[in-house]
Design an enzyme around this catalytic site. Structure first.
Site, PDB file in Angstrom:
ATOM      1  N   ILE A   1     -13.127  -1.867   5.000  1.00 43.33           N
ATOM      2  CA  ILE A   1     -12.303  -2.974   4.516  1.00 43.33           C
ATOM      3  C   ILE A   1     -11.183  -2.473   3.606  1.00 43.33           C
ATOM      4  O   ILE A   1     -10.066  -2.993   3.649  1.00 43.33           O
ATOM      5  CB  ILE A   1     -13.179  -4.004   3.765  1.00 43.33           C
ATOM      6  CG1 ILE A   1     -14.195  -4.632   4.729  1.00 43.33           C
ATOM      7  CG2 ILE A   1     -12.326  -5.085   3.103  1.00 43.33           C
ATOM      8  CD1 ILE A   1     -15.199  -5.537   4.065  1.00 43.33           C
ATOM      9  N   HIS A   2     -11.459  -1.457   2.794  1.00 46.08           N
ATOM     10  CA  HIS A   2     -10.444  -0.915   1.895  1.00 46.08           C
ATOM     11  C   HIS A   2      -9.166  -0.540   2.646  1.00 46.08           C
ATOM     12  O   HIS A   2      -9.212   0.064   3.714  1.00 46.08           O
ATOM     13  CB  HIS A   2     -10.972   0.342   1.193  1.00 46.08           C
ATOM     14  CG  HIS A   2     -11.886   0.044   0.057  1.00 46.08           C
ATOM     15  ND1 HIS A   2     -12.766   0.977  -0.454  1.00 46.08           N
ATOM     16  CD2 HIS A   2     -12.077  -1.071  -0.676  1.00 46.08           C
ATOM     17  CE1 HIS A   2     -13.453   0.448  -1.449  1.00 46.08           C
ATOM     18  NE2 HIS A   2     -13.048  -0.794  -1.605  1.00 46.08           N
ATOM     19  N   GLU A   3      -8.024  -0.897   2.061  1.00 45.61           N
ATOM     20  CA  GLU A   3      -6.710  -0.528   2.590  1.00 45.61           C
ATOM     21  C   GLU A   3      -6.508  -0.975   4.036  1.00 45.61           C
ATOM     22  O   GLU A   3      -5.902  -0.277   4.843  1.00 45.61           O
ATOM     23  CB  GLU A   3      -6.487   0.985   2.460  1.00 45.61           C
ATOM     24  CG  GLU A   3      -6.485   1.494   1.045  1.00 45.61           C
ATOM     25  CD  GLU A   3      -5.512   0.726   0.152  1.00 45.61           C
ATOM     26  OE1 GLU A   3      -4.406   0.398   0.629  1.00 45.61           O
ATOM     27  OE2 GLU A   3      -5.864   0.434  -0.997  1.00 45.61           O
ATOM     28  N   GLY A   4      -6.990  -2.142   4.365  1.00 44.12           N
ATOM     29  CA  GLY A   4      -6.781  -2.702   5.688  1.00 44.12           C
ATOM     30  C   GLY A   4      -8.008  -2.577   6.557  1.00 44.12           C
ATOM     31  O   GLY A   4      -8.591  -1.510   6.681  1.00 44.12           O
TER      32      GLY A   4
ATOM     33  N   HIS B   1      -5.681  -2.172  11.388  1.00 45.80           N
ATOM     34  CA  HIS B   1      -5.182  -0.866  11.827  1.00 45.80           C
ATOM     35  C   HIS B   1      -5.146  -0.748  13.344  1.00 45.80           C
ATOM     36  O   HIS B   1      -4.331   0.008  13.890  1.00 45.80           O
ATOM     37  CB  HIS B   1      -6.016   0.243  11.190  1.00 45.80           C
ATOM     38  CG  HIS B   1      -5.759   0.389   9.727  1.00 45.80           C
ATOM     39  ND1 HIS B   1      -4.596   0.938   9.236  1.00 45.80           N
ATOM     40  CD2 HIS B   1      -6.469   0.012   8.634  1.00 45.80           C
ATOM     41  CE1 HIS B   1      -4.617   0.908   7.913  1.00 45.80           C
ATOM     42  NE2 HIS B   1      -5.746   0.346   7.523  1.00 45.80           N
TER      43      HIS B   1
END
Length: 595
Positions: free
Chosen positions: A447-450, A455
């Site tokens: 979940i972190h950074e998208g 992506h």
């Protein structure tokens, strides 16, 4: 355990990846890195390992059990966190990749990333503070005005001030064009901000003198073009002479299933809790030009995406190493061929299913490390190569590989930790053993950074089409070159990859043949899954070429892991490629009331 062994990271594999495979010592031929040598790289790696072992790992469990909490309006964090951060800062490593004039020593990013993985594997929660600060410092150095660089970089690279990134808001996750935080320009050139930010890692604490927030806020109209990027410090004033608290209020803490050592906050800008002068709002300083905030922020976001991929890889590796150590020492059951019940039980690593799980976890870990470090080495060429063509090609490859380098380790690194729990059996899900924490920590990385889906859309919707597909063509060319070299050596694995790469190319072309974005992107996640498996298979095969002619145990282990991945893992990509080739639109056309 000798210095060639560890349950944090595998120093032998890391050295192989850096020197035998990626040949990072060749970077020293570039002017930017000319003052370095393999000796300086090893010194940084050894120093970071020692800091990880002596300062980061010892409080990992404590910071998980006693997560950050609010006491009288202040964030309290276990004592070991600050001790570890001070040790890392005193070693001068926070600004290591930065230019010398900015307080760094121009360390190649690939070496810094590899060194940082020791910290991430040892204690992911504590490692976030300095790594976020390095990324924030890099962005300020790249885009901020000289006076802001002069004010903020020295205390950040010294570790006296930490950095954060402020994007998300309550109700606004990845849809950044919908952000509501507003920044209004003042007569003196500063800005006043008002708005709410959510999920801000490192957003408030007492670990440093100051916290430098990089805040995405609206200075213009709707959409992403109205967004600008501002420096908004927790405290106003100069380093060593902080004068007043900025109008940034801590609203509350978010309590997560993992990464508990990293304080995660909800912040309110301009609430009036700490009024500054006669103005309404928190004081901020514009980075670059108005309306370019998201473009600037992508500098930090892309660095953070690789950091997330590295985090997932590091946690996968430490999970595997702990599981392997347990499997070698845990005695239970007898060999499959044993007929005599009086025979003594054997270590569980003798059982085929345990071996299956170990090899799968090992493949995920080593594949993730390879993917992250290969991509990061390309970044060093983008930054330092004097060959314009080589620099442009490296940048195109980085664009294509970044969504894969973030998402594949995040998706399968947590599976490696899941397997580590399974290998431990009942011991795996109790807190007496650390593998359950590795799993919880690693689960956040998807979940972190998208998210994986974000992506996937980025890869199939933008990156494979960028520059008329030039980056994707370069990737396919690199994969095909490895296949060709392996085939020339008689590898029976090379054809298994070749046929799938050809299918990926054909399917990519077919998906965009009529320009219908819905049809092309409806199964984008399946595309990312398949492409990721093929890319990792390529990198593992390329590593096998790097041990060609060697008969030592390390080389044989590389061949074994790669063969296992090709025969046991890679075939799952076939079903995904079949689905993509079918043109299935069930997810686009269904009636959501039926779900």
């Amino acid at each position: 355990m000798n210095r060639n062994e560890s349950t944090i990271m595998d120093p032998n594999d890391l050295a192989f990846v850096l020197y035998d495979w990626l040949r990072v010592d060749e970077l020293t031929t570039l002017p930017r890195f000319a003052e370095h040598s393999r000796a300086t790289f090893d010194d940084v790696l050894d120093l970071t390992r020692r800091i990880a072992e002596e300062y980061f790992q010892p409080h990992s469990r404590a910071s998980d059990l006693e997560e950050p909490r609010l006491v009288d309006g202040s964030v309290r964090i276990v004592e070991g966190v600050k001790t570890a951060l001070d040790a890392f800062a005193e070693a001068g490593l926070i600004g290591a990749p930065l230019d010398e004039e900015a307080g760094g020593f121009q360390l190649p990013q690939v070496v810094y990333r590899a060194a940082s993985m020791w910290l991430q594997a040892a204690n992911i929660g504590t490692s976030a503070y300095p790594l976020l600060t390095t990324a924030a410092a890099n962005l300020i150095r790249a885009y901020a005005a000289p006076e802001l660089v002069e004010r903020y970089l020295p205390p950040m690279t010294d570790g006296r001030w930490f950095g954060t990134m402020n994007l998300s808001e309550p109700g606004v996750g990845s849809s950044l064009g919908d952000l509501d935080t507003v920044a209004k320009r003042q007569e003196d050139g500063t800005y006043r901000l008002r708005g709410e930010k959510m999920w801000i890692s490192g957003g408030d604490h007492e670990l440093s003198e100051n916290i430098v927030h990089l805040v995405l806020a609206r200075t213009g109209g709707a959409g992403t073009r109205g967004l600008s990027l501002l420096i908004v410090p927790k405290w106003l004033g100069e380093p060593g002479a902080l004068t007043q608290r900025n109008d940034i209020a801590l609203v509350g803490l978010n309590h997560k299933m993992g990464f508990r050592g990293t304080v995660n906050t909800a912040l309110s800008y301009g609430s009036g809790a700490y009024p500054v002068g006669d103005g309404a709002g928190a004081v901020g300083y514009l980075i670059g030009e108005e309306g370019h905030g998201l473009a600037y922020m992508f500098h930090m976001m892309n660095e953070a995406r690789l950091a997330v991929g590295a985090s997932a890889a590091a946690l996968a590796e430490t999970g595997f190493l702990h599981a392997r150590e347990y499997a070698r020492s845990r005695v239970q059951g007898r060999d499959l061929a044993a007929k005599d019940p009086t025979l003594p039980p054997v270590p569980i690593i003798r059982h085929p299913d345990v071996r299956r799980m170990l090899l799968e976890a090992k493949a995920y870990a080593e594949g993730s490390v390879a993917l992250v470090l290969y991509t990061t080495r390309l970044l060093d060429l983008v930054q330092a190569s004097e060959d314009g063509s080589a620099r442009a090609n490296a940048e195109l490859l980085v664009d294509v590989l970044t969504p894969i380098a973030k998402s594949w380790p995040s998706q399968w690194g947590v599976k490696a930790d899941d397997l580590a729990i399974q290998i431990h059996g009942g011991s795996g899900y109790v807190r007496d053993f650390p593998v359950e924490q590795f799993y919880r920590d690693n689960r956040l990385n998807d979940i972190h950074e998208g998210t994986h889906g974000i992506h996937a859309l980025d890869l199939l919707g933008r990156k494979v089409r960028l520059a008329d597909g030039a980056g994707f063509a370069l990737l396919v060319g690199a994969m095909t070159d490895t296949v060709r070299r392996a085939d020339a050596l008689g590898s029976d694995l090379a054809p298994l990859l070749a046929v799938r790469v050809e299918r990926l190319v054909d399917i990519t072309r077919a998906l965009w043949a009529d320009g219908d974005a819905v049809s092309a992107l409806v199964n984008a996640s399946e595309y990312l899954d398949a492409a990721g498996d093929l890319v990792v298979a390529w990198l593992l095969l390329d590593q096998v070429l790097a041990v060609e002619g060697r008969t030592d145990a390390f080389a044989e282990a590389k061949r074994l892991t790669t063969r296992f991945f090709f025969l046991h893992v890679l075939p799952r990509a076939d079903a995904q490629l079949d689905l993509l080739a079918s043109g299935d639109r069930i997810l686009a056309d269904l009636d959501e009331s039926l779900i």
